[in-house]
Design an enzyme around this catalytic site. Structure first.
Site, PDB file in Angstrom:
ATOM      1  N   ASP A 139      -5.352  -4.777   5.696  1.00  0.00           N
ATOM      2  CA  ASP A 139      -5.406  -3.236   5.605  1.00  0.00           C
ATOM      3  C   ASP A 139      -4.910  -3.441   7.369  1.00  0.00           C
ATOM      4  O   ASP A 139      -5.237  -3.847   7.940  1.00  0.00           O
ATOM      5  CB  ASP A 139      -7.200  -3.003   5.761  1.00  0.00           C
ATOM      6  CG  ASP A 139      -7.716  -2.262   3.896  1.00  0.00           C
ATOM      7  OD1 ASP A 139      -6.791  -2.799   3.017  1.00  0.00           O
ATOM      8  OD2 ASP A 139      -8.842  -2.320   3.801  1.00  0.00           O
ATOM      9  N   ARG A 140      -4.746  -1.439   7.992  1.00  0.00           N
ATOM     10  CA  ARG A 140      -4.451  -1.933   9.280  1.00  0.00           C
ATOM     11  C   ARG A 140      -4.844  -1.999   9.781  1.00  0.00           C
ATOM     12  O   ARG A 140      -5.099  -2.498  11.121  1.00  0.00           O
ATOM     13  CB  ARG A 140      -3.382  -0.751   9.097  1.00  0.00           C
ATOM     14  CG  ARG A 140      -2.936   0.266  10.278  1.00  0.00           C
ATOM     15  CD  ARG A 140      -1.955   1.372  10.243  1.00  0.00           C
ATOM     16  NE  ARG A 140      -3.517   2.778  10.658  1.00  0.00           N
ATOM     17  CZ  ARG A 140      -4.101   2.176  12.025  1.00  0.00           C
ATOM     18  NH1 ARG A 140      -3.825   2.354  12.574  1.00  0.00           N
ATOM     19  NH2 ARG A 140      -5.068   3.536  11.839  1.00  0.00           N
TER      20      ARG A 140
END
Length: 299
Positions: A139-140
């Site tokens: 995930d970012r």
């Protein structure tokens, strides 16, 4: 999927468009102009410069007739994005693999408004590795170990390791502390992402997500945990810790969804992909890669 007849440019793959049936367009250009009315001038420029091609690599001209179900390839202009002010550290590089230590707030791959400012595009550009491909994703807002293949010939073997759950993953998180929660524990549940929703939810049914949660040490009202996921569902670790009543520090999705400004880097999610281990499918050697990062809430 057929291979693209255009190479990676500036770290980005060309866009592939399938020409649908039922169009009234006489030419490919007519269709593109109708489909992307805000880009009409640039599309004409791209066609004139022979930067739009068909599946065989032949340049599309203003007169190329429309043919339903065929494919067109072109480069879209990348958006202007503010630079994410954190660097990617290289942990390992050989002829097949590039392993990096991804910072918080940097997307793994181009998605949504994060295109140029993604680990994949940055690394392709900075290291001049146009064939670089992610083996998995983070995930970012999650930092830590991220693996890419360098050669197309090695891509499938390493991607299958993750697909077949043959990789041991260890994460670290700083989250709330519940002195009455018996640890270690293993959380099993069914996680789904409803259409149109940003968050995932746990629902009744056969479990599709499993995480072992271990306490490393406690400090006041928070603690540091070791997380050992057996599966890789979206937001799995965040959902599972929240379900235990110990949400991860800095999580703006669980338990409560709230907005964070795109360029607000002040409160990173306290989740780190600490290490990955696997038996190398090409050499047979056991390999372990470990992040050098530390979670800010535990410094």
């Amino acid at each position: 999927m057929p291979s693209a007849p255009l190479p990676v440019r500036d770290g980005l793959n060309p866009t592939r468009l399938r020409l649908p049936a039922g169009s009234d367009s006489a030419t490919v250009l007519d269709h593109l102009l109708a489909r992307f009315p805000d880009d009409r001038e640039r599309l004409r420029e791209k066609v004139a410069a022979a930067e739009v091609v068909d599946g065989s690599g032949t340049a599309i001209t203003a007169e190329t007739p429309y043919r339903a179900h065929s494919f067109v390839y072109l480069y879209r202009d990348p958006p202007t994005e503010p630079r994410v002010p954190f660097e990617i550290d290289v942990l390992h590089r050989d002829e097949d693999l590039l392993v990096v230590d991804k910072p918080h707030f940097l997307a793994s791959t181009p998605r949504g408004r994060h295109v140029v400012e993604s680990a994949l595009v940055r690394l392709r550009r900075d290291l001049e590795l146009p064939d670089l491909t992610p083996v998995h994703r983070l995930d970012r807002v999650t930092a830590g170990v991220l693996v890419f293949t360098i050669r197309p010939q090695a891509r499938r073997a390493y991607q299958e390791l993750f697909a077949h759950r043959e990789v041991t993953k260890e994460y670290e998180a700083v989250a709330g502390l519940d002195a009455n929660l018996p640890l270690p524990t293993t959380v099993r549940s069914r996680i789904v992402k409803p259409d149109g929703e940003l968050r995932c939810v746990e629902v009744a049914g056969e479990p599709n997500a499993e995480t072992r949660v271990e306490l490393i040490e406690a400090r006041g009202e928070v603690a540091r945990y070791r997380l050992l996921p057996r599966t890789g569902k979206m937001h799995q670790l965040r959902v599972h810790l929240n379900s235990l009543g110990i949400p991860i520090v800095g999580d703006n999705f669980y338990p409560t969804l709230y907005d964070v400004a795109p360029e607000d880097y002040s409160t990173p999610l306290q989740l780190l992909a600490r290490s990955l281990s696997f038996v190398d499918p090409l050499s047979g050697a056991t390999r372990t890669f470990t992040s050098r990062r530390r979670l800010a809430a535990w410094i």
